[in-house]
Design an enzyme around this catalytic site. Structure first.
Site, short mmCIF file in Angstrom:
data_model
loop_
_atom_site.label_atom_id
_atom_site.label_comp_id
_atom_site.label_asym_id
_atom_site.label_seq_id
_atom_site.Cartn_x
_atom_site.Cartn_y
_atom_site.Cartn_z
N GLN A 27 0.80 -1.22 0.00
CA GLN A 27 0.00 0.00 0.00
C GLN A 27 0.84 1.27 0.00
O GLN A 27 0.30 2.35 -0.23
CB GLN A 27 -0.93 0.01 1.21
CG GLN A 27 -1.95 -1.11 1.18
CD GLN A 27 -2.91 -1.05 2.36
OE1 GLN A 27 -2.66 -1.67 3.39
NE2 GLN A 27 -3.99 -0.31 2.22
N ARG A 84 4.55 0.14 12.81
CA ARG A 84 4.27 -1.20 12.30
C ARG A 84 4.29 -1.16 10.77
O ARG A 84 3.58 -0.35 10.17
CB ARG A 84 2.91 -1.69 12.79
CG ARG A 84 2.47 -2.99 12.17
CD ARG A 84 1.11 -3.51 12.67
NE ARG A 84 0.75 -4.71 11.97
CZ ARG A 84 -0.36 -4.88 11.25
NH1 ARG A 84 -1.28 -3.93 11.19
NH2 ARG A 84 -0.58 -6.00 10.59
N HIS A 130 1.31 -9.32 4.60
CA HIS A 130 0.11 -8.46 4.55
C HIS A 130 -0.43 -8.53 3.11
O HIS A 130 -0.41 -7.55 2.37
CB HIS A 130 0.46 -7.03 4.97
CG HIS A 130 -0.71 -6.18 5.35
ND1 HIS A 130 -0.81 -5.49 6.55
CD2 HIS A 130 -1.87 -5.90 4.70
CE1 HIS A 130 -1.96 -4.82 6.60
NE2 HIS A 130 -2.62 -5.04 5.48
N GLU A 177 -4.62 -10.28 9.21
CA GLU A 177 -6.01 -10.54 8.82
C GLU A 177 -6.16 -11.70 7.85
O GLU A 177 -6.61 -11.53 6.70
CB GLU A 177 -6.63 -9.28 8.21
CG GLU A 177 -6.64 -8.09 9.14
CD GLU A 177 -7.35 -6.88 8.54
OE1 GLU A 177 -7.68 -6.90 7.34
OE2 GLU A 177 -7.57 -5.91 9.28
N ASN A 318 -7.04 -6.09 14.91
CA ASN A 318 -7.43 -5.01 14.01
C ASN A 318 -8.94 -4.87 14.09
O ASN A 318 -9.65 -5.86 13.96
CB ASN A 318 -7.08 -5.32 12.55
CG ASN A 318 -5.59 -5.27 12.26
OD1 ASN A 318 -4.79 -4.99 13.14
ND2 ASN A 318 -5.24 -5.54 11.03
N TYR A 320 -12.35 -1.90 13.27
CA TYR A 320 -12.74 -0.57 12.80
C TYR A 320 -14.17 -0.21 13.15
O TYR A 320 -14.49 0.95 13.36
CB TYR A 320 -12.58 -0.48 11.27
CG TYR A 320 -11.15 -0.52 10.81
CD1 TYR A 320 -10.45 -1.73 10.71
CD2 TYR A 320 -10.48 0.65 10.49
CE1 TYR A 320 -9.13 -1.76 10.29
CE2 TYR A 320 -9.15 0.62 10.06
CZ TYR A 320 -8.48 -0.58 9.97
OH TYR A 320 -7.18 -0.60 9.57
N GLU A 388 -4.20 -2.30 14.39
CA GLU A 388 -4.82 -1.36 13.45
C GLU A 388 -6.14 -0.86 13.99
O GLU A 388 -6.95 -1.66 14.49
CB GLU A 388 -5.14 -2.02 12.10
CG GLU A 388 -4.00 -2.16 11.14
CD GLU A 388 -4.43 -2.81 9.83
OE1 GLU A 388 -5.58 -2.62 9.38
OE2 GLU A 388 -3.59 -3.52 9.27
N TRP A 439 -4.34 3.16 11.97
CA TRP A 439 -4.30 2.93 10.53
C TRP A 439 -4.78 4.20 9.87
O TRP A 439 -5.92 4.55 10.05
CB TRP A 439 -5.19 1.74 10.12
CG TRP A 439 -5.00 1.48 8.66
CD1 TRP A 439 -5.73 1.98 7.62
CD2 TRP A 439 -3.97 0.67 8.07
NE1 TRP A 439 -5.20 1.55 6.42
CE2 TRP A 439 -4.13 0.75 6.68
CE3 TRP A 439 -2.92 -0.10 8.59
CZ2 TRP A 439 -3.28 0.09 5.79
CZ3 TRP A 439 -2.08 -0.75 7.71
CH2 TRP A 439 -2.27 -0.66 6.32
N TRP A 447 -5.97 -0.80 -1.64
CA TRP A 447 -6.41 -2.03 -2.30
C TRP A 447 -7.44 -1.71 -3.40
O TRP A 447 -7.20 -0.80 -4.18
CB TRP A 447 -6.95 -3.04 -1.27
CG TRP A 447 -6.04 -3.23 -0.07
CD1 TRP A 447 -6.29 -2.84 1.21
CD2 TRP A 447 -4.74 -3.86 -0.03
NE1 TRP A 447 -5.24 -3.19 2.03
CE2 TRP A 447 -4.28 -3.81 1.31
CE3 TRP A 447 -3.93 -4.47 -0.99
CZ2 TRP A 447 -3.05 -4.34 1.70
CZ3 TRP A 447 -2.69 -5.00 -0.60
CH2 TRP A 447 -2.28 -4.93 0.73
C1 GBH Z 1 -7.67 -3.36 7.03
O1 GBH Z 1 -8.69 -4.29 6.81
C2 GBH Z 1 -6.41 -3.78 6.31
O2 GBH Z 1 -5.55 -4.52 7.15
C3 GBH Z 1 -5.66 -2.62 5.74
O3 GBH Z 1 -4.65 -3.06 4.87
C4 GBH Z 1 -6.63 -1.68 5.07
O4 GBH Z 1 -5.98 -0.68 4.36
C5 GBH Z 1 -7.53 -1.13 6.15
O5 GBH Z 1 -8.25 -2.15 6.70
C6 GBH Z 1 -8.52 -0.08 5.69
O6 GBH Z 1 -9.36 -0.55 4.67
O7 GBH Z 1 -16.08 -2.96 0.85
O8 GBH Z 1 -18.09 -3.80 1.91
O9 GBH Z 1 -16.63 -5.32 0.72
C7 GBH Z 1 -9.91 -4.02 7.48
C8 GBH Z 1 -10.96 -5.06 7.19
C9 GBH Z 1 -12.21 -6.07 5.46
C10 GBH Z 1 -12.65 -3.83 6.01
C11 GBH Z 1 -12.85 -5.89 4.10
C12 GBH Z 1 -13.32 -3.64 4.66
C13 GBH Z 1 -14.47 -4.68 2.84
C14 GBH Z 1 -15.92 -4.38 3.04
N1 GBH Z 1 -11.62 -4.83 5.91
N2 GBH Z 1 -13.87 -4.88 4.19
S1 GBH Z 1 -16.73 -4.12 1.51
#
Ligand code: GBH
Length: 500
Positions: A27, A84, A130, A177, A318, A320, A388, A439, A447
């Protein structure tokens, strides 16, 4: 609601608490084929038209490979004590395999980064994986779908990393993850390697079984790497090693309906217990998963179980956001990876699962984060490293760095106050938490979302050749928050500095 800066949270965190920012190689680094680096599955995937929403690739990203010295200076200015980052396997072993040559230039980059951090009193937390599998392993034998061949290659990669960096790196994370890697890459197919048989998809793969096979490979290969570290390196290097799991908190849509209460618990077990029960708990997959998935879920051999159980010195966390979860009467079918549940943005009373960020899946819910910390602690009784947590904020894509105004990201500041307040509250309640990594360090390549999601503590001008970084207000607020929270040892001066 939890608030980090509240008076009762003053000095609740241990003096050796680690705080800083987290990143991932694919990334931020760019330089995707510089100095001998091999191709990763994300280098390839990002060039396939239609896979990345803004049509971007990660070929340059934030150019962290070239700009690492300036980045370390920015970290120092922000006052962090830890950082990290992940290693790109294909930078270290371009073709990935156990008999393939090591790329010394790639190893040197990471060695220099670690030295630069050390010279600035910043502790490295290093993730081996990762998501950026070497493309050559995918081409040779299907990557993680071939458990035996993959494990041998991952073992060798891990050994190379411990040998080269373990004299200075004392915090190792095997996988970031594993659940997201496998579900997004082999079920939904929206991440590399882009395999999916879900309705409407025209890709290779079998989404009913492959996600669970790949998850099994991740768990067992993680455990092999840990065994190697503990037997061959830990006695002299004396570091810790573990795995990082992603988890949402799941709350019942109708808390008076026992079926929804059970569904929310099931959601936690499907997402988190899938990996955490084998490592920190029973040593096997959760019973509710076996019940719904049957033999779609692999079985641990006795040897694998013995290897995996206890294979982590800490719980890497991790998280959110929080979901409201409802029971679904219709049983799980061949395409269900989460069992018979549905998830919702509001609960039965119409209460939202949190304030909206700029990202659809992410809403701010510090109370849910606090509940999740308790759930993990009560189920696994393992010290937690938060590796994260963070958010996007609406309107940042329109910010003008030439305006002369500082980017005042109130939404993110409030997010940190709440979520880090939850950390402090949990610690006061007896939960053992040892780190917090926001994060992410700077806006980066997100991604499949390309450059459209800005999670950074610094705003990046992606149009500029230098990818100029502009710290956001929240990045400095973090320093103030941890200054308030971390107990001081006599004689240790605060490291954060204020700006303006
Ligand atoms: C993290 O994943 C990653 O470790 C990190 O690399 C990434 O940049 C960061 O989150 C922020 O995105 O779009 O409805 O299909 C967090 C877990 C799992 C959250 C996949 C978003 C996609 C939901 N992620 N999910 S959707």
């Amino acid at each position: 609601p939890p608030i980090a800066s509240s008076p009762e949270n003053a000095s609740v965190l241990r003096p050796d608490f680690h705080w800083g920012f987290a990143t991932a190689a694919a990334q931020v680094e760019g330089a995707w084929n510089a100095d001998g680096k091999g191709e990763s599955i994300w280098d390839k995937f990002s060039r396939i038209p239609g896979k990345i929403i803004d049509g971007s690739t990660n070929a340059d990203a934030t150019r962290a490979y070239d700009l690492y010295k300036a980045d370390v200076q920015l970290l120092k200015k922000l006052g962090v004590n830890s950082y990290r980052f992940s290693l790109a396997w294909s930078r270290i072993i371009p073709l990935g395999g156990k008999d393939d040559p090591v790329n010394e230039a790639g190893l040197n980059y990471y060695s220099n980064l670690v030295d630069e951090l050390l010279a600035n009193d910043i502790t490295s937390f290093v993730t081996l994986f990762h998501w950026d599998t070497p493309q050559a392993l995918e081409d040779r034998y299907g990557g993680m779908l071939d458990q035996a061949r993959y494990i041998a290659d991952f073992e060798r990669y891990a050994r190379v990393c411990f040998t080269a960096l373990g004299d200075r790196v004392k915090h190792w994370i095997t996988y970031n993850e594993p659940g997201v890697y496998t579900l997004a890459g082999y079920a939904a197919g929206v991440h590399a390697p882009g395999r999916s048989s879900l309705p409407g998809r025209d890709d290779p793969g079998d989404s009913s079984t492959e996600p669970f096979i790949v998850a099994h490979t991740e768990l067992v290969s993680h455990a092999h790497a840990v065994k190697i570290y503990r037997e061959e390196f830990k006695p002299t290097q004396k570091g810790v090693i573990g795995i990082t799991l992603h988890g949402n908190f799941s709350a019942p849509w109708d808390e008076d309906d026992p079926k929804d209460v059970e569904a929310a618990e099931r959601a936690l077990q499907f997402e988190i217990g899938w990996f955490a029960d084998p490592v920190y708990g029973s040593g096997d997959y959760p019973a509710c998963m076996r019940e719904q998935l049957g033999d779609r879920l692999p079985h641990f051999t006795p040897e694998e179980k013995a290897l995996v159980q206890g294979s982590s010195d800490f719980y890497g966390m991790n998280s959110y956001t929080t979901l409201y979860v409802r029971h679904r009467d219709q049983p799980a079918d061949i395409n269900d990876h989460k069992g018979n549940i549905t998830s919702h943005d509001t609960n039965k009373a119409g209460v939202s699962r949190g304030a909206e960020s700029a990202t659809a899946w992410l809403r701010s819910n510090p109370a849910g984060f606090l509940s999740l910390l308790h759930w993990i602690w009560n189920r696994y009784h393992t010290p937690i490293y938060i590796t994260e947590n963070g958010t996007t904020a609406k309107g940042e894509e329109d910010w003008d760095p030439t305006s002369g105004f500082w980017l005042d990201d109130t939404f993110r500041q409030d997010f940190f106050e709440g979520y880090i307040g939850a950390v402090a509250d949990a610690v006061r309640n007896g939960v053992d938490i040892r780190s917090y990594f926001a994060w992410t360090f700077t806006d980066n390549w997100e991604w499949a979302a390309g450059f459209t999601d800005r999670f950074g503590g610094s705003w990046v001008d992606f149009e500029s050749s230098e990818k100029t970084r502009y710290p956001k207000k929240s990045a400095f607020e973090l320093g103030r928050i941890f200054e308030h929270l971390i107990r001081k040892e006599a004689g240790v001066e605060a490291r954060w500095c204020s700006v303006q």
